[in-house]
Write a protein that holds these residues in place. Structure first.
Motif, mmCIF file in Angstrom:
data_model
loop_
_atom_site.group_PDB
_atom_site.id
_atom_site.type_symbol
_atom_site.label_atom_id
_atom_site.label_comp_id
_atom_site.label_asym_id
_atom_site.label_seq_id
_atom_site.Cartn_x
_atom_site.Cartn_y
_atom_site.Cartn_z
ATOM 1 N N THR A 1 1.789 1.516 -4.612
ATOM 2 C CA THR A 1 1.640 0.159 -5.151
ATOM 3 C C THR A 1 1.597 0.143 -6.670
ATOM 4 O O THR A 1 1.279 -0.876 -7.264
ATOM 5 C CB THR A 1 0.363 -0.508 -4.597
ATOM 6 N N LYS B 1 1.511 -6.250 -3.963
ATOM 7 C CA LYS B 1 0.707 -5.207 -3.333
ATOM 8 C C LYS B 1 0.323 -5.606 -1.919
ATOM 9 O O LYS B 1 0.430 -4.804 -0.974
ATOM 10 C CB LYS B 1 -0.563 -4.948 -4.151
ATOM 11 N N ARG C 1 1.418 -3.659 1.501
ATOM 12 C CA ARG C 1 0.438 -3.157 2.463
ATOM 13 C C ARG C 1 0.709 -3.693 3.862
ATOM 14 O O ARG C 1 0.617 -2.955 4.847
ATOM 15 C CB ARG C 1 -0.969 -3.526 2.005
ATOM 16 N N GLU C 2 1.058 -4.976 3.946
ATOM 17 C CA GLU C 2 1.401 -5.559 5.245
ATOM 18 C C GLU C 2 2.624 -4.866 5.837
ATOM 19 O O GLU C 2 2.679 -4.596 7.042
ATOM 20 C CB GLU C 2 1.667 -7.061 5.087
ATOM 21 N N THR D 1 -3.422 7.828 -3.528
ATOM 22 C CA THR D 1 -3.465 6.679 -4.421
ATOM 23 C C THR D 1 -4.753 6.665 -5.218
ATOM 24 O O THR D 1 -5.764 7.236 -4.790
ATOM 25 C CB THR D 1 -3.337 5.367 -3.618
ATOM 26 N N ASP E 1 -8.127 -0.033 -3.011
ATOM 27 C CA ASP E 1 -7.854 -1.179 -2.131
ATOM 28 C C ASP E 1 -6.779 -0.811 -1.115
ATOM 29 O O ASP E 1 -6.782 -1.314 0.012
ATOM 30 C CB ASP E 1 -7.407 -2.390 -2.954
ATOM 31 N N ASP E 2 -5.833 0.056 -1.515
ATOM 32 C CA ASP E 2 -4.824 0.537 -0.569
ATOM 33 C C ASP E 2 -5.490 1.274 0.592
ATOM 34 O O ASP E 2 -5.114 1.111 1.757
ATOM 35 C CB ASP E 2 -3.845 1.494 -1.259
ATOM 36 N N ALA F 1 -7.290 -1.147 2.926
ATOM 37 C CA ALA F 1 -6.392 -2.018 3.672
ATOM 38 C C ALA F 1 -5.611 -1.278 4.750
ATOM 39 O O ALA F 1 -5.262 -1.869 5.780
ATOM 40 C CB ALA F 1 -5.416 -2.701 2.713
ATOM 41 N N LEU F 2 -5.337 0.013 4.540
ATOM 42 C CA LEU F 2 -4.379 0.700 5.395
ATOM 43 C C LEU F 2 -4.938 1.851 6.228
ATOM 44 O O LEU F 2 -4.430 2.107 7.324
ATOM 45 C CB LEU F 2 -3.227 1.254 4.533
#
Length: 317
Positions: free
Chosen positions: A175, A183, A187-188, A205, A209-210, A213-214
């Motif tokens: 990202t 971003k 991620r989606e 990373t 936040d990545d 989220a993932l």
């Protein structure tokens, strides 16, 4: 069967330094005794500070580097011995090093990759159409790669890494250079690829936040050593990081004094109180409401950044 297996893997480099006329050599272990497995379909965040050994590990997993000791198997083969065979089963995005052709339009790079990986034309066209839509690449297909912004090129690189239906994808800072909306969309996209295709994703990373989220799993390394491997909830619990009450009072007030809490910051009528994760917020809120002119409050969980920072600090004690 795991798709990735590492057993007691180390990778050492010889570093030469000069003092006056004397040249000395020393061995530096970028990775030291690392062991772990990854199951098919996992999304694992692989994180650590700069110089922790993340990139060295990824390069060994892709066959670019050979381990100094230990054994590695990826998709059932030794990466360093079967690089060409493995290349068709993995996808890689290495940070700011593009896999696209600098002077070609983006669509031509995708066409070259179809030939390189011998992807059936129909399957390539289907994948390309899907990724162009999901990554919003339609207006960029005729643009030479050198004219793309970093964020646009990153989206192109991610599409390129997935066009041949790899079982495993390694993503290094995917990202980087993207705005907040882009971003979220990326991620989606990655979550959808994992859910619908069962693609195993290894994500390195600095944008935590990545990770939140993932990733269903997080591995933290420091100086080549594994310091944590588990889920985010377990990581939070292991560090016992404090929660925070953000209190808005009707007027400015001296720091609130409630047993078991600590005021870490005040800003006019707003105060920040930390308290242990093992303590319920409800009785604290009730006591504050009964004693102080409470207008509003928010309970926040410890940030993943603070947890990781605390974990690094413990590793160096």
């Amino acid at each position: 069967m795991p798709v990735i297996e590492l057993e007691n893997v180390s990778r050492a480099f010889t570093v030469t330094s000069r003092t006056g006329l004397r040249r000395t050599r020393r061995e530096v272990r970028a990775v030291d005794g690392l062991s772990f497995t990854v199951e098919p379909g996992e999304v694992m965040g692989y994180i650590g500070p700069n110089g922790a050994g993340k990139s060295t590990t990824i390069k060994m997993l892709t066959g670019i580097l050979v381990p100094s000791s230990g054994s590695i198997r990826v998709a059932g083969v030794d990466p360093s011995r079967h690089r060409l065979k493995l290349a068709k089963r993995i996808g890689v995005v290495f940070g700011q090093r593009t896999t696209l052709w600098w002077d070609l339009p983006l669509k031509d790079s995708f066409a070259v990759l179809q030939k390189m990986y011998a992807v059936p034309r129909a399957r390539h066209a289907e994948n390309l159409a899907t990724f162009v839509e999901l990554l919003d690449l339609g207006d960029l297909l005729d643009v030479p790669v050198r004219q793309l912004s970093l964020g646009q090129r990153m989206r192109g690189d991610i599409a390129a890494a997935l066009l041949h239906d790899p079982e495993i994808v390694y993503l290094d800072e995917p990202t980087i250079g993207l705005d907040i909306v882009s971003k979220a969309r990326l991620r989606e996209f990655l979550a959808q690829v994992n859910a619908e295709r069962g693609t195993t994703i290894i994500l390195t990373t600095h944008d935590l936040d990545d990770i939140e989220a993932l990733c269903s799993r997080v591995m933290v390394i420091d100086h080549g050593h594994q310091v944590f491997d588990g889920t985010l909830p377990v990581l939070r619990a292991s560090q016992n990081a404090p929660r925070t009450l953000i209190i808005d009072l009707a007027t400015s007030h001296p720091p609130i004094t409630i047993p078991g809490t600590t005021v870490t910051k005040t800003d006019g009528p707003r105060q920040w109180l930390t308290f242990p994760t093992t303590t319920s917020a409800a009785p604290l809120v009730a006591q504050i409401a009964a004693t102080y002119p409470l207008v509003d409050l928010t309970v926040t969980e410890p940030t993943i950044e603070s947890i990781i920072t605390n974990l690094y600090a413990q590793a160096h004690k």
